[in-house]
Structures are given as C-alpha cells and as structure tokens.
Design a protein around this motif. Structure first.
Motif, PDB file in Angstrom:
ATOM      1  N   PRO A   1      -2.927   7.382  -5.371  1.00  0.00           N
ATOM      2  CA  PRO A   1      -2.958   8.191  -4.150  1.00  0.00           C
ATOM      3  C   PRO A   1      -3.324   7.320  -2.954  1.00  0.00           C
ATOM      4  CG  PRO A   1      -4.009   9.376  -5.939  1.00  0.00           C
ATOM      5  CD  PRO A   1      -3.734   7.988  -6.450  1.00  0.00           C
ATOM      6  N   SER A   2      -2.614   7.513  -1.855  1.00  0.00           N
ATOM      7  CA  SER A   2      -2.798   6.588  -0.737  1.00  0.00           C
ATOM      8  C   SER A   2      -2.641   7.260   0.615  1.00  0.00           C
ATOM      9  CB  SER A   2      -1.802   5.429  -0.849  1.00  0.00           C
ATOM     10  OG  SER A   2      -0.470   5.885  -0.698  1.00  0.00           O
ATOM     11  N   PHE A   3      -3.017   6.512   1.647  1.00  0.00           N
ATOM     12  CA  PHE A   3      -2.835   6.905   3.043  1.00  0.00           C
ATOM     13  C   PHE A   3      -2.814   5.610   3.844  1.00  0.00           C
ATOM     14  CE2 PHE A   3      -7.294   6.836   2.055  1.00  0.00           C
ATOM     15  CZ  PHE A   3      -7.912   6.266   3.149  1.00  0.00           C
ATOM     16  N   ALA A   4      -2.687   5.712   5.161  1.00  0.00           N
ATOM     17  CA  ALA A   4      -2.584   4.499   5.973  1.00  0.00           C
ATOM     18  C   ALA A   4      -3.337   4.651   7.286  1.00  0.00           C
ATOM     19  CB  ALA A   4      -1.117   4.168   6.254  1.00  0.00           C
ATOM     20  N   MET A   5      -3.687   3.523   7.871  1.00  0.00           N
ATOM     21  CA  MET A   5      -4.285   3.491   9.200  1.00  0.00           C
ATOM     22  C   MET A   5      -3.427   2.594  10.090  1.00  0.00           C
ATOM     23  SD  MET A   5      -6.824   4.594  11.114  1.00  0.00           S
ATOM     24  CE  MET A   5      -8.255   4.963  10.082  1.00  0.00           C
ATOM     25  N   LEU A   6      -2.899   3.163  11.153  1.00  0.00           N
ATOM     26  CA  LEU A   6      -2.103   2.417  12.127  1.00  0.00           C
ATOM     27  C   LEU A   6      -3.013   2.019  13.272  1.00  0.00           C
ATOM     28  CD1 LEU A   6       0.707   1.461  13.147  1.00  0.00           C
ATOM     29  CD2 LEU A   6       0.987   3.744  14.150  1.00  0.00           C
ATOM     30  N   ASN A   7      -3.176   0.716  13.458  1.00  0.00           N
ATOM     31  CA  ASN A   7      -4.023   0.186  14.525  1.00  0.00           C
ATOM     32  C   ASN A   7      -3.150  -0.313  15.670  1.00  0.00           C
ATOM     33  OD1 ASN A   7      -6.547   0.392  12.971  1.00  0.00           O
ATOM     34  ND2 ASN A   7      -5.648  -1.217  11.713  1.00  0.00           N
ATOM     35  N   LEU A   8      -3.394   0.194  16.872  1.00  0.00           N
ATOM     36  CA  LEU A   8      -2.589  -0.166  18.026  1.00  0.00           C
ATOM     37  C   LEU A   8      -3.448  -0.800  19.108  1.00  0.00           C
ATOM     38  CD1 LEU A   8      -1.604   3.124  17.258  1.00  0.00           C
ATOM     39  CD2 LEU A   8       0.379   2.097  18.349  1.00  0.00           C
ATOM     40  N   THR A   9      -2.883  -1.784  19.797  1.00  0.00           N
ATOM     41  CA  THR A   9      -3.542  -2.411  20.926  1.00  0.00           C
ATOM     42  C   THR A   9      -2.541  -2.474  22.084  1.00  0.00           C
ATOM     43  OG1 THR A   9      -4.858  -3.769  19.426  1.00  0.00           O
ATOM     44  CG2 THR A   9      -4.791  -4.428  21.746  1.00  0.00           C
TER      45      THR A   9
ATOM     46  N   CYS B   1      -0.503  -2.097  10.376  1.00  0.00           N
ATOM     47  CA  CYS B   1      -0.766  -0.967   9.495  1.00  0.00           C
ATOM     48  C   CYS B   1      -1.541  -1.458   8.278  1.00  0.00           C
ATOM     49  CB  CYS B   1       0.544  -0.304   9.060  1.00  0.00           C
ATOM     50  SG  CYS B   1       0.296   1.184   8.065  1.00  0.00           S
ATOM     51  N   VAL B   2      -2.606  -0.743   7.938  1.00  0.00           N
ATOM     52  CA  VAL B   2      -3.386  -1.030   6.738  1.00  0.00           C
ATOM     53  C   VAL B   2      -3.263   0.175   5.805  1.00  0.00           C
ATOM     54  CG1 VAL B   2      -5.648  -1.583   5.791  1.00  0.00           C
ATOM     55  CG2 VAL B   2      -5.009  -2.432   8.067  1.00  0.00           C
ATOM     56  N   PHE B   3      -2.863  -0.074   4.573  1.00  0.00           N
ATOM     57  CA  PHE B   3      -2.732   0.981   3.570  1.00  0.00           C
ATOM     58  C   PHE B   3      -3.986   1.022   2.696  1.00  0.00           C
ATOM     59  CE2 PHE B   3       1.524  -0.075   4.824  1.00  0.00           C
ATOM     60  CZ  PHE B   3       2.233   1.113   4.755  1.00  0.00           C
ATOM     61  N   TYR B   4      -4.363   2.229   2.277  1.00  0.00           N
ATOM     62  CA  TYR B   4      -5.558   2.407   1.462  1.00  0.00           C
ATOM     63  C   TYR B   4      -5.250   3.203   0.200  1.00  0.00           C
ATOM     64  CZ  TYR B   4      -8.370   0.884   5.461  1.00  0.00           C
ATOM     65  OH  TYR B   4      -8.914   0.161   6.489  1.00  0.00           O
ATOM     66  N   GLU B   5      -5.830   2.774  -0.912  1.00  0.00           N
ATOM     67  CA  GLU B   5      -5.818   3.560  -2.129  1.00  0.00           C
ATOM     68  C   GLU B   5      -7.010   4.512  -2.074  1.00  0.00           C
ATOM     69  OE1 GLU B   5      -5.978   0.708  -5.295  1.00  0.00           O
ATOM     70  OE2 GLU B   5      -3.813   0.349  -5.250  1.00  0.00           O
ATOM     71  N   LEU B   6      -6.756   5.789  -2.279  1.00  0.00           N
ATOM     72  CA  LEU B   6      -7.789   6.803  -2.131  1.00  0.00           C
ATOM     73  C   LEU B   6      -8.773   6.752  -3.302  1.00  0.00           C
ATOM     74  CD1 LEU B   6      -8.869   9.237  -0.577  1.00  0.00           C
ATOM     75  CD2 LEU B   6      -7.296  10.676  -1.891  1.00  0.00           C
ATOM     76  N   SER B   7     -10.067   6.757  -2.972  1.00  0.00           N
ATOM     77  CA  SER B   7     -11.109   6.762  -3.988  1.00  0.00           C
ATOM     78  C   SER B   7     -12.343   7.453  -3.434  1.00  0.00           C
ATOM     79  CB  SER B   7     -11.470   5.336  -4.409  1.00  0.00           C
ATOM     80  OG  SER B   7     -12.629   5.332  -5.223  1.00  0.00           O
ATOM     81  N   SER B   8     -13.005   8.243  -4.281  1.00  0.00           N
ATOM     82  CA  SER B   8     -14.230   8.922  -3.864  1.00  0.00           C
ATOM     83  C   SER B   8     -15.375   7.924  -3.684  1.00  0.00           C
ATOM     84  CB  SER B   8     -14.619   9.972  -4.903  1.00  0.00           C
ATOM     85  OG  SER B   8     -14.834   9.372  -6.175  1.00  0.00           O
ATOM     86  N   LEU B   9     -15.243   6.744  -4.264  1.00  0.00           N
ATOM     87  CA  LEU B   9     -16.279   5.719  -4.176  1.00  0.00           C
ATOM     88  C   LEU B   9     -16.088   4.810  -2.965  1.00  0.00           C
ATOM     89  CD1 LEU B   9     -16.484   4.693  -7.946  1.00  0.00           C
ATOM     90  CD2 LEU B   9     -17.922   6.318  -6.695  1.00  0.00           C
ATOM     91  N   GLY B  10     -15.019   5.054  -2.209  1.00  0.00           N
ATOM     92  CA  GLY B  10     -14.703   4.215  -1.057  1.00  0.00           C
ATOM     93  C   GLY B  10     -13.295   3.682  -1.170  1.00  0.00           C
ATOM     94  N   SER B  11     -12.434   4.152  -0.334  1.00  0.00           N
ATOM     95  CA  SER B  11     -11.028   3.745  -0.398  1.00  0.00           C
ATOM     96  C   SER B  11     -10.884   2.282  -0.024  1.00  0.00           C
ATOM     97  CB  SER B  11     -10.192   4.623   0.535  1.00  0.00           C
ATOM     98  OG  SER B  11     -10.288   5.979   0.144  1.00  0.00           O
TER      99      SER B  11
END
Length: 224
Positions: free
Chosen positions: A190-198, A205-215
């Motif tokens: 399971p995943s989501f992403a963070m788009l960082n703009l300047t 773009c940074v992608f993250y694997e979802l985890s209850s212990l800290g993605s």
C-alpha cells in the motif's frame, strides 16, 4: 486549517487558502488514491503527513472515505487538525458524483452534497496540476490520453490513480500515480506519494510505503 467547505472550483477549502497555495514559494502536495473504503488507511496517512502538507489530492475510488473524513472532522477537532488546508477530489469508476457530508455551517440541513468532478486542476507555487482517476483515459494502453488532457488544461504535472500501481513518468508532462493505499498491485505494498514543489525551480515526487509504524520512502518504476 481546512474550512471543510467546497469552493466553486470544487476544491475543498477557503478561497483564501486556495489562492495562497497558488502563489507559495514552496508546497507539499499529499497524493493518495484508491482507498476503496479503507478509511483507517486514509486516516493513518493524514496522521503521519497531514499537518506537514499544504494540500491533499485524492485521485478517486474512495470518495466515501473523503466524505467520512469531512463529516467526522466537523465534530472531532483531532481529525480536523490533520486535514491539509486544501483538498482536491475526483470521481473514480467506483465512486458517485455526489456524496453527503455534514453541513459545517448549520444543522439545517444536517447534510449537504459534495460534488465530485471527473477531473480538476490545482495551482501550487505558480504551477498547474491536472488530476483525474484515469478510468476514462485508456490507461492500460499508456498515459497518452492523460498527458493530452493535461496539456489542454495547460498543466505540466498530471496525477492519476486506477491502476493501483505506483509509477512516475518523466517527459513533457510529469505523470504520477501514487498507487493504492489499500489494494496495491504489481507486488507493491500500500502506498501514497508526496509531491514537493518549489516556485521557479521545479518539483520532485517521493513515494511512501504505508505502515502504522512509520511510512518509509520507496522507489517505484520510472519510465521516460
């Protein structure tokens, strides 16, 4: 803090915050898709990243979770506090185009209708971002139709979902699929992403694997 009211642009948030986002020097856009009723997963993402994000873009198939989020936030200060100031939503193939949400302004009527477009555009740091679910764009044949739609909207970034596979594609239009935060495919988690703009510099773009212990970040497929 998000007002939980839908603007005429169909973005959720105050006009002031929407305009502020458009002109910021830097911004973090949380990109989530395909929760398919896993409200707890959406809440987990927001508890980890919501406060640090300037906007949430939800790319469809799980608008029921967004409507639940907004309705619960009316009475629960802890939930309202983790919702980014601006939310963008689009309709997935398993969504409807209208959803009931608690009326923020009054108990009469108790519910109002949340309108869900097929696509929309968000402006951040002087850049226009196109987003849609993608089920009407022949995605299994590639991202060509989404790229064309983004160009028509004068956007160089396009966000989408539907395939449940996290992937980014570099090119004239930078396309990003955050994957599914509940039902991933292709061997992914399971995943989501963070788009960082300047402003005046660019984006990443940074992608993250979802985890209850800290993605944690991961590197999905990249195509050119």
């Amino acid at each position: 803090m998000n007002t939980l009211l839908q603007d005429e642009s169909l973005l959720i948030g105050s006009r002031e915050e929407i305009q502020k986002l458009a002109t910021k020097d830097s911004a973090r856009i949380l990109v989530v898709s395909d929760s398919h009723g896993a409200y707890s997963n959406l809440l987990l993402i927001l508890r980890q990243f919501g406060v640090a994000s300037d906007a949430l873009v939800f790319c469809g198939d799980g608008i029921c979770d967004i409507s639940k989020l907004i309705s619960n936030a009316v009475d629960e200060a802890e939930i309202k506090a983790i919702i980014p100031p601006v939310i963008g939503i689009v309709e997935g193939n398993n969504d409807a185009d209208l959803y009931p949400v608690r009326n923020v302004l009054s108990d009469e009527p108790y519910y109002v209708q949340l309108k869900v477009p097929i696509f929309n555009v968000l402006e951040a740091c002087g850049q226009r971002i196109f987003f849609t679910h993608g089920h009407r764009n022949s995605l299994y044949l590639g991202t060509g139709e989404i790229i064309s739609a983004a160009k028509k909207s004068n956007c160089k970034i396009a966000l989408y979902g539907h395939t449940h596979i996290a992937v980014e594609k570099l090119g004239e239009v930078f396309t990003i699929n955050p994957g599914s935060c509940f039902r991933p495919r292709g061997g992914q988690k399971p995943s989501f992403a963070m788009l960082n703009l300047t402003k005046n510099i660019g984006f990443e773009c940074v992608f993250y694997e979802l985890s209850s212990l800290g993605s944690k970040p991961f590197f999905p497929a990249r195509t050119f």
